[in-house]
Design a protein around this motif. Structure first.
Motif, PDB file in Angstrom:
ATOM      1  N   THR A 243       1.080   7.841   8.792  1.00  0.00           N
ATOM      2  CA  THR A 243       2.321   7.102   8.587  1.00  0.00           C
ATOM      3  C   THR A 243       3.426   8.070   8.201  1.00  0.00           C
ATOM      4  OG1 THR A 243       1.138   5.112   7.872  1.00  0.00           O
ATOM      5  CG2 THR A 243       3.473   5.268   7.304  1.00  0.00           C
TER       6      THR A 243
ATOM      7  N   HIS B  90       2.301   5.999  12.809  1.00  0.00           N
ATOM      8  CA  HIS B  90       2.987   4.834  12.267  1.00  0.00           C
ATOM      9  C   HIS B  90       4.269   5.299  11.583  1.00  0.00           C
ATOM     10  CE1 HIS B  90      -0.495   2.369  13.132  1.00  0.00           C
ATOM     11  NE2 HIS B  90      -1.268   3.175  12.419  1.00  0.00           N
TER      12      HIS B  90
ATOM     13  N   THR C 241       8.566  -1.220   9.286  1.00  0.00           N
ATOM     14  CA  THR C 241       7.344  -0.492   9.617  1.00  0.00           C
ATOM     15  C   THR C 241       6.644  -1.157  10.791  1.00  0.00           C
ATOM     16  OG1 THR C 241       5.174   0.249   8.779  1.00  0.00           O
ATOM     17  CG2 THR C 241       6.022  -1.836   7.924  1.00  0.00           C
TER      18      THR C 241
ATOM     19  N   THR D 132       3.381  -1.038  10.941  1.00  0.00           N
ATOM     20  CA  THR D 132       2.050  -1.389  10.457  1.00  0.00           C
ATOM     21  C   THR D 132       1.974  -2.878  10.152  1.00  0.00           C
ATOM     22  OG1 THR D 132       2.731  -0.798   8.208  1.00  0.00           O
ATOM     23  CG2 THR D 132       1.566   0.882   9.493  1.00  0.00           C
TER      24      THR D 132
END
Length: 222
Positions: free
Chosen positions: A24, A47, A132, A134
């Motif tokens: 990430t 990510h 994000t 995610t």
């Protein structure tokens, strides 16, 4: 940076040598662009957690207009240190299908920070929005808060290095020179903090008063 390269356009070249699969990447608002998001997800299999500010006015307005009052996915953290008390709340909403005009976005994040100075009692408030790719099962509010805080810590350290040591104006730009100088500046900052200096600039001034002995005292080499 060489030629007409900017911090934004240099990011892909900087990340190109690294395998970021599953990693990430956090970045401030300067890098919150559609191109950067596509690059991270589609080319690096990574990510992202990207801060959104007013340099993306439509996206920023869309995030502010989300139904945050009804959000039940919240994380609260409280701590005290460095002469202040801080409370943070992290709210997360799944935004898939809500029409946010940004590639790969799955969740939106809203972070409130309340800081109270222990001496003056003055409280400051800050709200930060982020996005994000995610999903909720990959990144909880606690995890997203940790990522955001880790990013702020890096930004804070760079701010200290720049304001105290004029890092951005440094002429050391070739080979391993910049990395080596950053390491030495980090050593100076962390050593002074460990020695109890609340202000790095004040610690450097104190060390300069006895230049041949005092600077080595904090690391036991005097």
């Amino acid at each position: 940076m060489p030629g007409k390269t900017t911090e934004v356009t240099a990011l892909p070249a900087l990340l190109a040598p690294f395998d970021l699969t599953g990693v990430t990447v956090t970045a401030d608002a300067l890098h919150t662009t559609r191109e950067q998001a596509r690059y991270l997800v589609e080319e690096k299999n990574a990510h992202f957690v990207l801060v959104v500010k007013r340099n993306q006015p439509r996206l920023h307005a869309a995030l502010r207009a989300l139904p945050w009052k009804g959000c039940t996915t919240v994380r609260y953290d409280r701590e005290q240190g460095h002469g202040r008390r801080e409370t943070r709340s992290v709210r997360v909403l799944t935004v898939t299908g809500l029409g946010l005009d940004f590639p790969h976005v799955t969740q939106a994040v809203k972070i409130h920070r309340y800081r109270t100075d222990a001496k003056s009692g003055k409280t400051t408030r800050q709200t930060v929005h982020a996005i994000t790719d995610t999903a909720s099962h990959q990144a909880s509010p606690q995890r997203l808060g940790q990522l955001a805080r880790g990013h702020w810590g890096i930004e804070s350290l760079h701010h200290v290095r720049d304001t105290t040591f004029a890092e951005d104006a440094s002429k050391v730009r070739t080979g391993h020179g910049p990395a080596n100088m950053a390491t030495l500046r980090n050593l100076a900052v962390n050593t002074l903090r460990d020695a109890g200096y609340g202000s790095i600039a004040a610690g450097l001034r104190q060390a300069s008063y006895v230049p041949f002995t005092h600077p080595l005292d904090p690391i036991g080499l005097a």
